[in-house]
Write a protein that holds these residues in place. Structure first.
Motif, PDB file in Angstrom:
ATOM      1  N   GLY A 213       0.803  -1.220   0.000  1.00  0.00           N
ATOM      2  CA  GLY A 213       0.000   0.000   0.000  1.00  0.00           C
ATOM      3  C   GLY A 213       0.835   1.268   0.000  1.00  0.00           C
TER       4      GLY A 213
ATOM      5  N   HIS B 195       0.162   4.348  -2.144  1.00  0.00           N
ATOM      6  CA  HIS B 195      -1.241   4.451  -2.533  1.00  0.00           C
ATOM      7  C   HIS B 195      -1.950   5.275  -1.460  1.00  0.00           C
ATOM      8  N   ALA B 196      -2.267   6.489  -1.777  1.00  0.00           N
ATOM      9  CA  ALA B 196      -2.807   7.376  -0.764  1.00  0.00           C
ATOM     10  C   ALA B 196      -4.290   7.123  -0.514  1.00  0.00           C
ATOM     11  N   SER B 197      -4.945   6.554  -1.479  1.00  0.00           N
ATOM     12  CA  SER B 197      -6.404   6.473  -1.426  1.00  0.00           C
ATOM     13  C   SER B 197      -6.915   5.590  -0.286  1.00  0.00           C
TER      14      SER B 197
END
Lengths: 417, 192
Positions: free
Chosen positions: A64, A67-69
Motif C-alpha cells: 500500500g 497508494h494514498a487512497s
C-alpha cells in the motif's frame, strides 16, 4: 474429543481473532478467549493459524505504500505507483511488467500496443518508403522524467521498458534495429528477427542481441552495466577494428560492468540478476548494501536528493525492499531504525535533504548492538541492521531465531504507525 | 510454556502449510477432507509437542499426517488405491522437504497480493482501511455505512480466505464464501 468440525472451529477462531485485534478489547474478553483456547487443542491450532495469516496481512502495508487512497487499488494494479500514472510524455505507455500481478492494465496496454502494431504494419505494407523515411532516417525519441517508468512498444514487436530519468532513440530500418541509450537505464525484450540485428548503443559500446531480454544502464561517462535475463548478447567496444579484446558474449544471469578499462562480468544465478531489475515493478531491493549505495539509488528516482555528510553513516549496511518513489518512508526508516537525523538543507531553492550525524556519537557502537527483536511470533522487523564494517564484532541479536528473522526483509511502513 | 509452544508452532509448523496442502492434494483424493486432515494433523503435532518438541518439525508434520491418513483408511475401510498403494504416499519426505524459509520476501509479498486480490470486493475494502490505512474500526463502519459487527465479520471471513488462498491455489467453494457476507447486506442498506 469433541466432534466440532474443522470449519466451525475455524469460523469461531476467526471471530475471536478479529475481536481481539479490534480497538475495544477488555480483560474480561481476553480471559474468555484464553478459556476458549484452552478448551481444546483444535481451537488453539486453528487460532494460531489464522493469527499468522492476520499478521501476514500486515505486510499489505508494504504494497500500500504510495497508494494514498482510502480505497484499495483494483485487483492486479499493485505494480503501479501513483507516480507512473503521471507520465508527461504522450508517446509512452506505462505498463506493469509482471502481467500475472496486473492483468487488467497489462491487457489494456497490450491491446493498445497491438492496435499500434496493426497501424504500423498496415502503413508498412501500404507506404513502405514513407515509413522508412519517417523511422529510418529520423527515428523516434522517448524519455522519462525522474521517478517515471514507461513502456515503449516498438514496431517489430519488441518491448522496451524505460527506467527513471532515461532517454532512448529508436531507429527501425529494414536492415537493422538501432537503439541509442542516451541516458539512464532501459530493459529490452527483443522480438526474434535474425535478418535485422537488434543493437543498443550506449556511450562507446554496442550491445547486440537476437531474441533476448536484457537491460542496459549508463553510469558516469561511458561506463555501462548490462544485465542479461534471457538468451545471449554480445557487447562490443567502439571500434571493432581494435580487435576482439573488448568484445564479450554474455549469457542469461550475466551482469557486466564496462568501463574504459575493460569489462567485468559476473555470472549470477538468474533470480539474483533479475532482482537487480526490480525497478521494472517500481521497487528497489537492497541486499546487504551500504547506505550510501542505497541513497544513490533513491536519488535516481526522486527530485528531492538525500546527502550523507559522514562516511561512517554511509557505510552502514542495509537490507530491504522499498518503493522507489516512497522517499518519505525510507527517510522515516532511517530515523526510526538507525537513530539518524534527517533534516532539510538550508538552501531552500535546492530540495536537498541532509542526513546528519546527530545522535550517532553514542550511536555507532550502539547501532551494532541495537536489538531488532521480534515482538510477536511472525512479526518481522522493519529492517535489518548489519552493523558497520568497522565493527569488530558482528551485531548482537537476542537469539538465533530473531537473527534469522532480522535477515528477512522489509515493510518500511510498519514504522509509520 | 504455552506461549513458547505457540511461537514454536507458528514459526516451525505453519510456514509449511503450502507444501503440506500440495502434498495432501496429491495423496488424498477426497478434497473435501483436506481441511479436516490439516486441522487434525496440526492438533496432533501440537499435542505431541506439549510432551516434547520434535527435532525436525516439518518431517514430523508430514509423518503425523501420514499416520492419521493410515488410521482413517483403516477405520473407515475406504481403501483408496491411490493413497494406499502410491509410493509417493509412503515416501513423502523426500521431495517435500524443500526449505520453505528461503522463499524471498518479494515472492511472499506477491503471494499475499494475489491472495488479497481474490477476496470479495467488500472484504478487500475493509481490509485496506483497517490493515493498511489503520483507520479505527468505528470510523470504517461509519464510512462504509455498516455496523461494526459487520466489519468484524468481513475481517473474519477475509482472514480465513487469506489463510486459505496463501496455502492452496484452489478456490474455496462458493457457498462457503458467501454466507458470512450475506447477512450484512441488510445492515448496509438499512444504514444508507
Amino acid at each position: 474429543m469433541s466432534k466440532e468440525s474443522a470449519e466451525s472451529i475455524e469460523k469461531a477462531a476467526s471471530l475471536w481473532l478479529v475481536r481481539a485485534h479490534s480497538n475495544e478489547w477488555s480483560a474480561v474478553e481476553q480471559s474468555a478467549l484464553e478459556r476458549w483456547l484452552a478448551a481444546a487443542v483444535e481451537h488453539r491450532v486453528a487460532y494460531l493459524r489464522l493469527e499468522r495469516a492476520w499478521q501476514q496481512s500486515d505486510r499489505l502495508r508494504a504494497l500500500g505504500a504510495g497508494h494514498a487512497s482510502l480505497t484499495p487499488p483494483p485487483p492486479g494494479a499493485w505494480t503501479l505507483t501513483p507516480f507512473f500514472g503521471e507520465s508527461e510524455q504522450t508517446q509512452t505507455v506505462a505498463r506493469p511488467v509482471d502481467t500475472r500481478v496486473a492483468p487488467r492494465r497489462a491487457r489494456t496496454a497490450l491491446a493498445l500496443a497491438a492496435s499500434l502494431l496493426v497501424c504500423v504494419a498496415t502503413a508498412w505494407y501500404l507506404y513502405p518508403e514513407i515509413l522508412a523515411q519517417m523511422q529510418g532516417a529520423h527515428g523516434t525519441s522517448y524519455s522519462t522524467p525522474i521517478g517515471g517508468l514507461a513502456y515503449v512498444p516498438t514496431s517489430d514487436g519488441s518491448r522496451i521498458t524505460l527506467n527513471t530519468n532515461s532517454a532512448i532513440h529508436v531507429a527501425m530500418t529494414q536492415s537493422g534495429r538501432q537503439i541509442q541509450l542516451e541516458r539512464g537505464e532501459a530493459f529490452f525484450e527483443v522480438a526474434r528477427d535474425p535478418s535485422r540485428p537488434f543493437r543498443v548503443g550506449a556511450g562507446t559500446r554496442t550491445i547486440t542481441a537476437l531474441g533476448t531480454a536484457f537491460s542496459v544502464r549508463r553510469g558516469v561517462g561511458n561506463d555501462i552495466q548490462v544485465i542479461v535475463t534471457d538468451g545471449t548478447v554480445r557487447i562490443d567496444g567502439a571500434e571493432p577494428s581494435q580487435g576482439t579484446a573488448d568484445s564479450a558474449i554474455l549469457a542469461a544471469g550475466a551482469v557486466a560492468h564496462s568501463t574504459s578499462a575493460g569489462t567485468l562480468i559476473e555470472d549470477k544465478p538468474l533470480p539474483q540478476a533479475e532482482e537487480q531489475l526490480s525497478w521494472r515493478t517500481g521497487m528497489l531491493i537492497f541486499r546487504n548494501e551500504s547506505l550510501l549505495q542505497a541513497i544513490q539509488e533513491f536519488n535516481r528516482y526522486n527530485t528531492r536528493q538525500l546527502v550523507v555528510d559522514d562516511a561512517r553513516i554511509g557505510a552502514l549496511r542495509i537490507e530491504g525492499n522499498f518503493r522507489a518513489t516512497n522517499l518519505d518512508g525510507f527517510v522515516h526508516l532511517l530515523e526510526a531504525g538507525f537513530g539518524l537525523q534527517v533534516e532539510p538543507a538550508r538552501q531552500s531553492h535546492q530540495s536537498v535533504t541532509k542526513i546528519k550525524t546527530v545522535g550517532i556519537e553514542t550511536g555507532l557502537s550502539s547501532i551494532g548492538t541495537m536489538k531488532v527483536s521480534a515482538a510477536r511470533p511472525g512479526w518481522r522487523p522493519a529492517c535489518s541492521l548489519m552493523g558497520s564494517p568497522d565493527d569488530e564484532e558482528p551485531p548482537h541479536y537476542p537469539s538465533d531465531a530473531d537473527r534469522a528473522d532480522c535477515r528477512m526483509l522489509p515493510v518500511i511502513d510498519r514504522l509509520g504507525r | 510454556m504455552s506461549r513458547a509452544l505457540d511461537a514454536w508452532f507458528t514459526q516451525e509448523i505453519l510456514p509449511h502449510e503450502e507444501s503440506f496442502m500440495r502434498f495432501l492434494a496429491r495423496v488424498w483424493p477426497h478434497r473435501d477432507e483436506h481441511n479436516d486432515i490439516r486441522q487434525e494433523a496440526y492438533t496432533r503435532v501440537y499435542e505431541a509437542a506439549q510432551v516434547s518438541l520434535p527435532q525436525n518439525a516439518k518431517a514430523f508434520l508430514f509423518s503425523t499426517a501420514r499416520n492419521l491418513m493410515v488410521d482413517r483408511i483403516r477405520k473407515e475401510r475406504i481403501v483408496s488405491i491411490r493413497a494406499a498403494g502410491d509410493n509417493d504416499f509412503l515416501e513423502v519426505l523426500i521431495d517435500e522437504l524443500t526449505p520453505e524459509k528461503h522463499v524471498s520476501a518479494g515472492q511472499e509479498l506477491a503471494r499475499l497480493a494475489r491472495a488479497y486480490d481474490r477476496l470479495p470486493a467488500r472484504c478487500r475494502e475493509v481490509f485496506w482501511m483497517r490493515r493498511v490505512k489503520d483507520i479505527p474500526q468505528k470510523e470504517v463502519a461509519a464510512r462504509l455505512g455498516i455496523t461494526e459487527k459487520a466489519i468484524e465479520r468481513h475481517l473474519a471471513i477475509g482472514t480465513r480466505l487469506l489463510a486459505q488462498y496463501m496455502s492452496v491455489n484452489a478456490l474455496i467453494p462458493r457457498q462457503e464464501r458467501q454466507p458470512h457476507i450475506q447477512p450484512q447486506q441488510q445492515d448496509e442498506q438499512g444504514k444508507r
